[in-house]
Design a protein around this motif. Structure first.
Motif, short mmCIF file in Angstrom:
data_model
loop_
_atom_site.label_atom_id
_atom_site.label_comp_id
_atom_site.label_asym_id
_atom_site.label_seq_id
_atom_site.Cartn_x
_atom_site.Cartn_y
_atom_site.Cartn_z
N ALA A 1 4.91 -10.91 -12.84
CA ALA A 1 5.98 -11.06 -12.43
C ALA A 1 5.69 -12.99 -11.83
N THR B 1 10.12 -12.06 -3.27
CA THR B 1 8.85 -12.19 -4.08
C THR B 1 8.41 -10.73 -4.46
N ARG C 1 10.19 -8.49 -6.49
CA ARG C 1 9.75 -9.35 -7.39
C ARG C 1 8.96 -7.93 -8.75
N VAL C 2 7.76 -8.27 -7.75
CA VAL C 2 6.05 -7.94 -7.41
C VAL C 2 6.71 -6.59 -8.04
N SER D 1 7.63 -5.64 -11.29
CA SER D 1 6.17 -6.00 -12.24
C SER D 1 5.67 -5.16 -12.79
#
Length: 349
Positions: A24, A45, A48-49, A52
């Protein structure tokens, strides 16, 4: 220039938080905060995490997570398997609790309630669970003082007389009894009877049974309806015996409210054998699971086991986060009219 996220995995092939962080392009602590919810992370964020996590197939190690958070990620469900309790309905509650708990990343330990306070103390003292859900709550439940003493969060499915310091959720059974009588009175019935739970359930002081009976009696008094309430035992022979005795003593009863899931079918079978047709001679309203009432064509107030189970878990998760919750959450009963109720053929007093 930002380096493209890597796809390397730690030695051994097991995906770790470090792998997710590398993928990420964030710090490992950021991944931890996103997964635990302990800090506010920006939506960009966080997304995005989580992308992943999905891409790498990451699953937190339960043991490591428990050590880090000092939690077991397990909740206990103390359920009743004793005289007078309807196992299919109990299991509807249990299924709802288990499936909802998984959405919160928790497993469920099923425990029977026959050990009383001693069993509750054993469970909570073992560090096996983070919280407790308690079913089959009595008006003066001997387990409640212990729940108030324990630091472990708990939620009751049902509620005792004194709810101070507790978190409880249930159908509003008092109102359910009232709704049934209001429907029957609106059709013109002036003599009704409640066939309730088995005598053992009343004898234990189980809250839902007593509250339904109180609701029936209160609504009848308010609406000028004569009401009689009696327990009904399990099994076709017992149901026919109890129903026959009721009609012998009160031959002008023109409507029944049945709060005993196992008795509903035998009641519908026994009435024609006793010379009473449904709904021409006797109207029937049941307080029971909706799918059963629908199959039998019964006017009913459903017992919303799934919704109560979901709300109980959600309340417990809030207590685990130290959020404030209401002492009592009561679901509003709703009545569905089907073919088993009609205006009485005879209304003479």
């Amino acid at each position: 220039m930002t380096r493209a996220p890597g796809r390397r995995r730690s030695p051994g092939g097991q995906v770790t938080i470090a792998d997710v962080a590398r993928h990420a392009g964030v710090a490992a602590s950021t991944v931890s905060y996103v997964l635990s919810g302990k800090r506010v992370i920006s939506a960009v964020t966080r997304d995005r995490v989580l992308a992943s996590v999905r891409a790498l197939g990451y699953h937190p190690n339960a043991g490591a997570r428990a050590l880090a958070s000092r939690r077991a990620n397990v909740i206990a469900l103390v359920l009743p398997l004793r005289t007078g309790m309807q196992v299919p309905v109990v299991m509807q509650f249990a299924t709802a609790v288990v499936t909802t708990a998984r959405r919160f990343d928790h497993d469920v330990l099923l425990v029977t309630s026959d050990e009383g306070p001693a069993g509750l103390r054993r469970i909570t003292g073992s560090a096996m669970v983070d919280g407790v859900l308690l079913m089959d709550v009595e008006l003066e439940d001997s387990r409640v003082p212990l729940l108030r003493e324990l630091a472990l969060p708990s939620v009751l499915i049902g509620h005792p007389t004194d709810t101070t310091g507790l978190a409880c959720v249930d159908l509003d059974f008092h109102r359910a009894g009232e709704v049934c009588v209001e429907h029957l009175a609106g059709l013109g019935h002036r003599r009704v009877a409640l066939l309730g739970a088995p005598a053992a359930v009343y004898g234990r002081g189980t809250g839902f049974a007593h509250r339904t009976r109180a609701g029936v009696v209160a609504a009848a008094a308010r609406l000028g309806v004569d009401a009689v309430a009696l327990p009904c035992e399990e099994g076709p022979a017992a149901v026919r015996r109890d129903l026959g005795a009721l009609l012998d003593r009160h031959p002008d009863v023109s409507a029944l409210v049945v709060q005993n899931e196992s008795a509903v079918g035998p009641v519908l079978t026994a009435l024609p054998a006793l010379g009473r047709r449904v709904p021409r001679d006797v109207s029937v309203v049941a307080i029971c699971p909706d799918q059963f009432a629908e199959q039998a064509g019964l006017t009913s107030v459903p017992v919303p086991a799934e919704e109560v189970g979901r709300q109980a878990v959600a309340l417990l998760m809030r207590r685990l986060r130290d959020d404030s919750v209401p002492e009592v959450t009561l679901l509003v009963p709703r009545l569905t009219v089907r073919d088993s109720t009609a205006a009485p053929a005879r209304t003479g007093r």
